[in-house]
Structures are given as structure tokens and as C-alpha cells.
Motif scaffolding. Structure first.
Motif, PDB file in Angstrom:
ATOM      1  N   ARG A  47     -20.977 -22.569   2.967  1.00  0.00           N
ATOM      2  CA  ARG A  47     -20.867 -24.415   2.884  1.00  0.00           C
ATOM      3  C   ARG A  47     -20.871 -24.834   1.886  1.00  0.00           C
ATOM      4  N   PHE A  48     -21.447 -24.190   0.628  1.00  0.00           N
ATOM      5  CA  PHE A  48     -21.726 -25.323  -0.375  1.00  0.00           C
ATOM      6  C   PHE A  48     -20.972 -24.603  -1.731  1.00  0.00           C
ATOM      7  N   GLN A  56     -21.847 -20.836  -6.902  1.00  0.00           N
ATOM      8  CA  GLN A  56     -22.337 -20.163  -5.999  1.00  0.00           C
ATOM      9  C   GLN A  56     -22.855 -18.625  -6.418  1.00  0.00           C
TER      10      GLN A  56
END
Length: 264
Positions: A47-48, A56
Motif C-alpha cells: 500500500r505504501f 519500503q
């Protein structure tokens, strides 16, 4: 001494594995209890793009170091959680009569089976983090990563050793053990620079969560700006954890020397 230690560990593991179904189910429970960490890693990946300027893989490296250190700390130091009960019931008196340091007897008197599940989750998270990193893994970085994981274990052990030393005279201090572990689990997996200044300072100098995973991960990934300590201190995080552990162990032994039996 080493033979006695080995026998204590072997007896503890054998006792835990006596019932194979129960043994395997508790391993599964250990893995399931880390579901929050797994969900966090999954959401981060899917999601991010990152967090607080960290990609990440960089954030996952913090998670992996903290989780690996925590799993090892539980594997080798979970016996410290028993100290309040040992002190309250006077059971620790018997340990004083044996030809082994009491601290070592406490550590190896109990094998926490679910930690095997913790170790499996930690290994998966570490592999996932490495797969998402763009770092050039030189021998120096590999060695530093190993030191960082050991340092994370020693830092958590230092906190629990210090607090369990307090429980030798005040068993009610066990609440502080549980609270400290919860705080380290909650905030130890984030880049601490995203927190307010007061919280960042507290998790660096009061409950030094930053030294467990955040600072070593910053060194490995090159995020050396906006750190709460100078770069050389961040790089020395595993050594700082070792020093804190040795200091906590000395504190524990001093508290043991002043221990008074539950029966007076």
C-alpha cells in the motif's frame, strides 16, 4: 559449569517437547502472535512506497532487526519473566544453593516453545526485507547486520535484566517488565524520526529503543541525517547495547546480593 548449563537446557527442552502435539501447537501460537508484525509488513509492501522518507525495504529492515532480536531475546532470556514469581514464592532460595550462577539458572530453567514460531517469522521478515533493499551487501554490511541483530537481542535483554533485578526486592515491578516489552514492540519497528521530539528523545535516552533497530538500520541504508545522536554513536549501537547489558547484569547481581527470602 558448561556441562551443567547444557544439562539444564536439555532438560528444559525435553520437558517442553514431551507432548508432541502440544509442542507443535505452541510453535504455531508463537507464529500467530506475531500476526500484527506480518500485517504491518504486508500493508507497507502493498500500500505504501515507504515511511518518513524511508523506502519500503529500509523500513522492513527495521522490522526485521527488531523482530529477530526480540525472538532471540525470548529464546535466551525469557526466564527473566519468572523472577517475580521466584522471588515472591521464595523458590529462588534453592537456586542460591546450586553450583551455578543464579542468573544462568534463571535463564535456562524454562524453554518458551512459542519462540520457535517467533524465530520463523523473524527469518521470513529478514528475507523479505533483504529482497526489497537496494543495498550493496559487502562483507562489512553483512557482519554489521549480524551484530545489529545480536545488539537488538542484548538491548531487550538489558531492559528485562534491569527490571527483573528490581523485582527481586519488589515483585510488583513485573508490571514494568510487561510495559517495557510492549513499548519496545510497538515503537521499535518504526523510523523514530517520524515521532514528536519528546517521544524520540524518550525512546533514545530513557527506554533506548532506537539502539535496537532504528539506528543500525539507518547506518546500513545510509539514512544518517535527522538522527537523534551523532553518526558514530549510531554506528556503535550494537556496542552500546552490549555495554547496557553488562551494566544491567551488574545491577541484577547487586540486587541478588541484597535479596531477602520470602520467609525472612
Amino acid at each position: 559449569m558448561s556441562v551443567l548449563t547444557f544439562r539444564l537446557v536439555t532438560m528444559s527442552v525435553r520437558a517442553s517437547a514431551a507432548n508432541r502435539v502440544d509442542f507443535l501447537s505452541r510453535i504455531a501460537v508463537g507464529a500467530v502472535t506475531q500476526v500484527a508484525v506480518v500485517v504491518f509488513a504486508t500493508v507497507l509492501i502493498t500500500r505504501f512506497p515507504g515511511m518518513g522518507g524511508w523506502a519500503q525495504g529500509d523500513v522492513l529492515l527495521i522490522v526485521a532487526i527488531r523482530m529477530s532480536g526480540h525472538a532471540l531475546a525470548v529464546a535466551f532470556f525469557v526466564g527473566l519473566r519468572l523472577v517475580p514469581r521466584l522471588a515472591r514464592t521464595g523458590t529462588i532460595d534453592a537456586l542460591l544453593l546450586r553450583p551455578l550462577p543464579v542468573y544462568r539458572q534463571v535463564l535456562f530453567s524454562f524453554f518458551h516453545v512459542p519462540v520457535i514460531g517467533d524465530l520463523i517469522v523473524a527469518a521470513v521478515l529478514t528475507a523479505t526485507a533483504l529482497a526489497h533493499l537496494t543495498v550493496d551487501w559487502t562483507p562489512w554490511r553483512v557482519g554489521y547486520l549480524i551484530c545489529a541483530i545480536v545488539g537488538a537481542m542484548l538491548l531487550e535483554a538489558a531492559v528485562q535484566t534491569f527490571l527483573s533485578g528490581c523485582t527481586l526486592r519488589s515483585p510488583g515491578a513485573k508490571l514494568w517488565q510487561d510495559w517495557a516489552e510492549e513499548l519496545m514492540a510497538t515503537f521499535g519497528s518504526y523510523p523514530l524520526h517520524i515521532l514528536p521530539d519528546a517521544a524520540r528523545a524518550a525512546f533514545t535516552f530513557l527506554l533506548p529503543v532506537a539502539f535496537a533497530a532504528y539506528l543500525p538500520a539507518a547506518v546500513l541504508t545510509g539514512h544518517m541525517t535527522a538522527l537523534p545522536v551523532p553518526g558514530w554513536v549510531a554506528a556503535a549501537a550494537p556496542a552500546v547495547s552490549l555495554l547496557l547489558f553488562l551494566a544491567a547484569l551488574r545491577w541484577w547481581n547487586r540486587k541478588l546480593a541484597r535479596y531477602e527470602s520470602a520467609g525472612g
